[in-house]
Scaffold this motif. Structure first.
Motif, PDB file in Angstrom:
ATOM      1  N   VAL A 151       0.626  -1.257   0.119  1.00 52.36           N
ATOM      2  CA  VAL A 151      -0.396   0.111  -0.028  1.00 52.36           C
ATOM      3  C   VAL A 151       1.172   1.139  -0.462  1.00 52.36           C
ATOM      4  O   VAL A 151       1.981   1.584   0.543  1.00 52.36           O
ATOM      5  CB  VAL A 151      -1.175   0.229   1.441  1.00 52.36           C
ATOM      6  CG1 VAL A 151      -1.793  -1.261   1.167  1.00 52.36           C
ATOM      7  CG2 VAL A 151      -0.527  -0.105   2.185  1.00 52.36           C
ATOM      8  N   ASN A 152      -0.028   2.721  -0.514  1.00 53.89           N
ATOM      9  CA  ASN A 152       0.922   4.066  -0.470  1.00 53.89           C
ATOM     10  C   ASN A 152       0.646   4.519   0.093  1.00 53.89           C
ATOM     11  O   ASN A 152       0.699   6.374   0.311  1.00 53.89           O
ATOM     12  CB  ASN A 152       1.076   3.922  -2.257  1.00 53.89           C
ATOM     13  CG  ASN A 152       0.107   4.820  -1.857  1.00 53.89           C
ATOM     14  OD1 ASN A 152      -1.000   4.550  -2.144  1.00 53.89           O
ATOM     15  ND2 ASN A 152       0.079   5.338  -3.532  1.00 53.89           N
ATOM     16  N   SER A 153      -0.454   4.825   1.268  1.00 51.99           N
ATOM     17  CA  SER A 153      -0.667   5.577   2.061  1.00 51.99           C
ATOM     18  C   SER A 153      -0.908   4.982   3.973  1.00 51.99           C
ATOM     19  O   SER A 153      -1.097   3.510   3.484  1.00 51.99           O
ATOM     20  CB  SER A 153      -2.313   6.085   1.285  1.00 51.99           C
ATOM     21  OG  SER A 153      -3.155   5.131   1.418  1.00 51.99           O
ATOM     22  N   GLU A 154      -0.770   6.487   4.385  1.00 53.05           N
ATOM     23  CA  GLU A 154      -1.374   5.271   5.822  1.00 53.05           C
ATOM     24  C   GLU A 154      -2.544   4.629   5.773  1.00 53.05           C
ATOM     25  O   GLU A 154      -3.294   3.808   6.592  1.00 53.05           O
ATOM     26  CB  GLU A 154      -0.823   6.326   7.216  1.00 53.05           C
ATOM     27  CG  GLU A 154       0.893   6.746   6.887  1.00 53.05           C
ATOM     28  CD  GLU A 154       1.575   5.761   7.640  1.00 53.05           C
ATOM     29  OE1 GLU A 154       1.315   4.944   8.250  1.00 53.05           O
ATOM     30  OE2 GLU A 154       2.929   6.038   7.066  1.00 53.05           O
ATOM     31  N   GLU A 155      -3.167   5.716   5.708  1.00 53.16           N
ATOM     32  CA  GLU A 155      -4.955   5.241   5.779  1.00 53.16           C
ATOM     33  C   GLU A 155      -4.775   3.992   5.194  1.00 53.16           C
ATOM     34  O   GLU A 155      -6.004   2.848   6.239  1.00 53.16           O
ATOM     35  CB  GLU A 155      -5.778   5.942   5.060  1.00 53.16           C
ATOM     36  CG  GLU A 155      -7.221   5.622   5.535  1.00 53.16           C
ATOM     37  CD  GLU A 155      -8.195   7.169   4.400  1.00 53.16           C
ATOM     38  OE1 GLU A 155      -9.505   6.483   4.493  1.00 53.16           O
ATOM     39  OE2 GLU A 155      -7.794   7.990   3.717  1.00 53.16           O
ATOM     40  N   ASP A 156      -4.972   2.986   4.186  1.00 52.21           N
ATOM     41  CA  ASP A 156      -4.605   2.324   3.795  1.00 52.21           C
ATOM     42  C   ASP A 156      -4.052   1.156   4.545  1.00 52.21           C
ATOM     43  O   ASP A 156      -4.555   0.582   4.506  1.00 52.21           O
ATOM     44  CB  ASP A 156      -4.482   2.118   2.438  1.00 52.21           C
ATOM     45  CG  ASP A 156      -5.552   2.819   1.081  1.00 52.21           C
ATOM     46  OD1 ASP A 156      -6.933   3.410   1.582  1.00 52.21           O
ATOM     47  OD2 ASP A 156      -4.759   4.043   0.730  1.00 52.21           O
ATOM     48  N   TYR A 157      -3.403   1.631   4.830  1.00 52.29           N
ATOM     49  CA  TYR A 157      -1.823   0.434   5.497  1.00 52.29           C
ATOM     50  C   TYR A 157      -2.814   0.002   6.959  1.00 52.29           C
ATOM     51  O   TYR A 157      -2.385  -1.028   7.257  1.00 52.29           O
ATOM     52  CB  TYR A 157      -0.829   1.392   6.564  1.00 52.29           C
ATOM     53  CG  TYR A 157       0.483   0.289   7.183  1.00 52.29           C
ATOM     54  CD1 TYR A 157       1.032  -0.657   5.811  1.00 52.29           C
ATOM     55  CD2 TYR A 157      -0.263   0.710   8.011  1.00 52.29           C
ATOM     56  CE1 TYR A 157       1.693  -0.994   6.626  1.00 52.29           C
ATOM     57  CE2 TYR A 157       1.178  -0.481   8.787  1.00 52.29           C
ATOM     58  CZ  TYR A 157       1.890  -1.230   8.404  1.00 52.29           C
ATOM     59  OH  TYR A 157       2.660  -2.330   9.042  1.00 52.29           O
ATOM     60  N   GLU A 158      -3.815   1.104   7.937  1.00 47.25           N
ATOM     61  CA  GLU A 158      -4.210   0.985   8.614  1.00 47.25           C
ATOM     62  C   GLU A 158      -5.227   0.171   8.913  1.00 47.25           C
ATOM     63  O   GLU A 158      -5.743  -1.085   9.467  1.00 47.25           O
ATOM     64  CB  GLU A 158      -4.616   2.715   9.867  1.00 47.25           C
ATOM     65  CG  GLU A 158      -3.264   2.503  10.290  1.00 47.25           C
ATOM     66  CD  GLU A 158      -2.518   1.892  10.851  1.00 47.25           C
ATOM     67  OE1 GLU A 158      -3.088   1.170  11.753  1.00 47.25           O
ATOM     68  OE2 GLU A 158      -1.365   2.540  10.927  1.00 47.25           O
ATOM     69  N   GLU A 159      -6.566   0.391   7.268  1.00 47.93           N
ATOM     70  CA  GLU A 159      -7.152  -0.564   7.031  1.00 47.93           C
ATOM     71  C   GLU A 159      -7.046  -1.662   6.813  1.00 47.93           C
ATOM     72  O   GLU A 159      -7.933  -2.916   7.329  1.00 47.93           O
ATOM     73  CB  GLU A 159      -8.283   0.270   5.765  1.00 47.93           C
ATOM     74  CG  GLU A 159      -9.307  -0.522   5.528  1.00 47.93           C
ATOM     75  CD  GLU A 159      -9.898   0.149   4.881  1.00 47.93           C
ATOM     76  OE1 GLU A 159     -10.895  -0.203   4.295  1.00 47.93           O
ATOM     77  OE2 GLU A 159      -9.561   1.441   4.782  1.00 47.93           O
ATOM     78  N   VAL A 160      -6.106  -2.099   5.755  1.00 45.61           N
ATOM     79  CA  VAL A 160      -5.314  -2.986   6.185  1.00 45.61           C
ATOM     80  C   VAL A 160      -4.975  -4.001   7.126  1.00 45.61           C
ATOM     81  O   VAL A 160      -5.399  -5.582   6.757  1.00 45.61           O
ATOM     82  CB  VAL A 160      -4.427  -3.243   4.558  1.00 45.61           C
ATOM     83  CG1 VAL A 160      -4.030  -4.773   4.302  1.00 45.61           C
ATOM     84  CG2 VAL A 160      -4.985  -2.456   3.234  1.00 45.61           C
ATOM     85  N   LYS A 161      -4.192  -3.559   7.291  1.00 39.51           N
ATOM     86  CA  LYS A 161      -3.629  -3.741   8.906  1.00 39.51           C
ATOM     87  C   LYS A 161      -4.245  -4.387   9.992  1.00 39.51           C
ATOM     88  O   LYS A 161      -4.045  -5.392  10.542  1.00 39.51           O
ATOM     89  CB  LYS A 161      -2.228  -3.593   9.644  1.00 39.51           C
ATOM     90  CG  LYS A 161      -1.719  -3.935  10.920  1.00 39.51           C
ATOM     91  CD  LYS A 161      -0.834  -2.711  11.202  1.00 39.51           C
ATOM     92  CE  LYS A 161      -0.781  -3.304  12.272  1.00 39.51           C
ATOM     93  NZ  LYS A 161       0.257  -1.850  13.486  1.00 39.51           N
ATOM     94  N   ASN A 162      -5.643  -3.879   9.869  1.00 44.01           N
ATOM     95  CA  ASN A 162      -6.713  -4.046  11.686  1.00 44.01           C
ATOM     96  C   ASN A 162      -7.844  -5.249  10.295  1.00 44.01           C
ATOM     97  O   ASN A 162      -7.936  -6.305  11.003  1.00 44.01           O
ATOM     98  CB  ASN A 162      -7.848  -2.967  10.805  1.00 44.01           C
ATOM     99  CG  ASN A 162      -8.958  -3.081  12.207  1.00 44.01           C
ATOM    100  OD1 ASN A 162      -8.492  -3.531  13.047  1.00 44.01           O
ATOM    101  ND2 ASN A 162     -10.203  -3.125  11.830  1.00 44.01           N
ATOM    102  N   TYR A 163      -8.080  -4.835   9.198  1.00 43.33           N
ATOM    103  CA  TYR A 163      -8.579  -6.117   8.522  1.00 43.33           C
ATOM    104  C   TYR A 163      -7.790  -7.757   8.016  1.00 43.33           C
ATOM    105  O   TYR A 163      -8.385  -8.749   8.874  1.00 43.33           O
ATOM    106  CB  TYR A 163      -8.612  -6.388   6.899  1.00 43.33           C
ATOM    107  CG  TYR A 163      -9.614  -7.049   6.418  1.00 43.33           C
ATOM    108  CD1 TYR A 163     -11.135  -7.079   6.919  1.00 43.33           C
ATOM    109  CD2 TYR A 163      -9.084  -8.397   5.662  1.00 43.33           C
ATOM    110  CE1 TYR A 163     -11.713  -8.142   6.289  1.00 43.33           C
ATOM    111  CE2 TYR A 163      -9.877  -9.050   5.615  1.00 43.33           C
ATOM    112  CZ  TYR A 163     -11.567  -9.182   5.395  1.00 43.33           C
ATOM    113  OH  TYR A 163     -12.192 -10.065   4.705  1.00 43.33           O
ATOM    114  N   ILE A 164      -6.724  -7.843   8.042  1.00 41.00           N
ATOM    115  CA  ILE A 164      -5.624  -9.523   8.294  1.00 41.00           C
ATOM    116  C   ILE A 164      -5.496  -9.622   9.068  1.00 41.00           C
ATOM    117  O   ILE A 164      -5.098 -10.325  10.018  1.00 41.00           O
ATOM    118  CB  ILE A 164      -4.353  -8.874   7.570  1.00 41.00           C
ATOM    119  CG1 ILE A 164      -3.647  -8.676   8.421  1.00 41.00           C
ATOM    120  CG2 ILE A 164      -4.299  -8.626   6.210  1.00 41.00           C
ATOM    121  CD1 ILE A 164      -1.705  -7.863   7.562  1.00 41.00           C
TER     122      ILE A 164
END
Length: 480
Positions: free
Chosen positions: A212-225
């Protein structure tokens, strides 16, 4: 090995999926404030036309949506002025508004909560009856909703499934509460957009990395996985100056999708064309002369074409009716093998696809449900220079490519002046709002020299390093 690349640039989110280092699928989402599939709204019936069994629903958008009236949807009792929950199933196309349904469904990773029925159903890929019985006996189904158990549920504990069921049911109750107390039609629930859908549908046990290239998406994906116990994936945030898709060579592969001709390894090729009613794909032997006979040549070309056709349909997100004209084959066994190869290409496809057997003219018909736009619809627009007879890259996409080049130049040098050439077909739209163009290409901190040119090249970006360059090009300076 599967890798997922998530690139967010301003209002555009692009997701690419590679399998064994080959681009397999690509998804684009623009933050256009348009109703998006999966979103749930409070709607008001504005009109019902019995002749076409269709109701038109106001969801607070600038144009009404349409919804089919059918007994299977339990909506034949509707009348003008009624309020209801609806889910968007198709985006707007041209002058046709979005399509909605009252069969609202809230998806999770392991199950889908259905509000139209009160039953428990299972994914067709769950074939073990013992697994089905185990889940049926232990699942805590809501009283006023049904559940569809997804394939991933067979890989986790019953406790995890019930946790998700409880979460989905809580979400549904919250949606109903908001719909009851809101005075106007409007958005009640987003299902995470295209990123949420990709994580639910595409993330599996063979996925090894997500970039990912954004902090927002990083947190969303991290929370999901973190909560998805059936996957083990490495998440990496991209911090290079060069954009994610360019850094990994995906940008060039996406631009190739504008070509209607696709080469096959055997020397043959396929041609993909769009008509008003359908897509047509023509298979040609081209330079394939390796076969010992005409039958062998036709079979080798068709078998490779079948594999590539499935790949291109998924990659370009083609939908509706797709007609494939294979090279003529007389042998029924050859036809069967080509047909099976074509079907094999859609086995992992989550979009409902029906493939019909060969006709007497060696044609194969494919019907694929529409989910989102085809990739070209995001990238191209009608070319006004030829009265709409051709297509060109959208200005928004040109701006994205220029922005990538500008970032590359900035990364390598302390550049304060940039020279850009753009095809003059875009002149009117750019000059109408220069500041918006400068913002789009991320150049508010430098001076920009812009020249409109004729020719096939859409754009060019170069740094200006010397004073004589600035003097010679001063008539093209538009900002800074």
């Amino acid at each position: 090995m599967k890798e997922i690349f998530v690139e967010r640039n301003g209002s555009v989110l692009r997701i690419a999926i590679k399998k064994n280092n080959k681009l397999k699928e690509c998804f684009i989402e623009e933050d256009s404030k348009e109703p998006f599939p999966g979103e749930i709204y409070k709607g008001i019936v504005k009109n019902i036309i019995p002749g076409i069994k269709c109701a038109f629903i106001d969801i607070g958008h600038r144009e009404n949506c349409y919804m089919y009236i059918d007994r299977k949807f339990k909506n034949t009792h509707l009348k003008k002025g009624d309020e209801l929950l609806v889910e968007v199933v198709k985006e707007a196309i041209g002058k046709k508004g979005p399509k909605v349904t009252n069969a609202v469904a809230i998806p999770g990773r392991y199950c889908v909560l259905n509000t139209l029925d009160n039953n428990i159903s299972f994914s067709q890929k769950i074939k073990d009856e013992r697994v089905k019985d185990y889940i049926k006996q232990g699942i805590k189904k809501p009283e006023d909703a049904g559940l569809m158990i997804r394939t991933n549920a067979s890989k986790v504990t019953l406790e995890m499934i019930n946790e998700e069921v409880d979460f989905l049911n809580t979400t549904y109750k919250d949606i109903k509460r908001k719909g009851t107390y809101s005075l106007k039609p409007g958005l009640l629930y987003r299902a995470g957009g295209i990123l949420g859908k990709i994580l639910r549908d595409k993330l599996d046990e063979v996925t090894t990395k997500i970039y990912v290239n954004s902090e927002e998406d990083y947190e969303e994906v991290k929370n999901y996985i973190t909560n998805a116990k059936d996957v083990n994936v490495f998440l990496q945030i991209h911090r290079e100056e060069l954009d994610l898709f360019q850094f990994y060579g995906i940008e060039g592969e996406i631009l190739k999708l504008r070509n209607n001709k696709v080469q096959l390894n055997c020397g043959g090729y396929i041609i993909i064309e769009k008509t008003e009613a359908m897509y047509t794909i023509d298979v040609n032997s081209g330079k394939n002369i390796k076969g010992e006979s005409m039958r062998k040549t036709a079979f080798i070309t068709n078998i490779q074409a079948a594999e590539e056709i499935a790949n291109q349909i998924r990659l370009r997100n083609l939908s509706g009716i797709i007609l494939v004209d294979f090279i003529d084959m007389q042998d029924e066994e050859d036809k069967e093998n080509v047909f099976l190869k074509l079907k094999e290409g859609f086995e992992e496809d989550k979009v409902k696809t029906v493939i019909y057997p060969f006709t007497e003219l060696n044609l194969v018909q494919i019907a694929r449900r529409r989910v989102g736009k085809a990739i070209n619809e995001y990238m191209e627009e009608a070319c006004h220079c030829c009265n709409g007879k051709g297509n060109r890259l959208k200005l928004s996409y040109i701006n994205l490519l220029i922005r990538n080049e500008v970032k590359k130049v900035k990364e390598n040098n302390n550049i304060k002046n940039i020279y850009i050439e753009v095809n003059d077909g875009y002149k009117k739209h750019i000059t109408e709002d220069i500041i918006s163009f400068i913002k789009e290409i991320d150049s508010l901190d430098i001076s920009v020299y812009l020249k409109f040119t004729q020719g096939e090249e859409y754009y060019k970006v170069e740094p200006l390093l010397f004073s004589n360059q600035l003097e010679n090009l001063k008539m093209y300076k538009i900002y800074g």
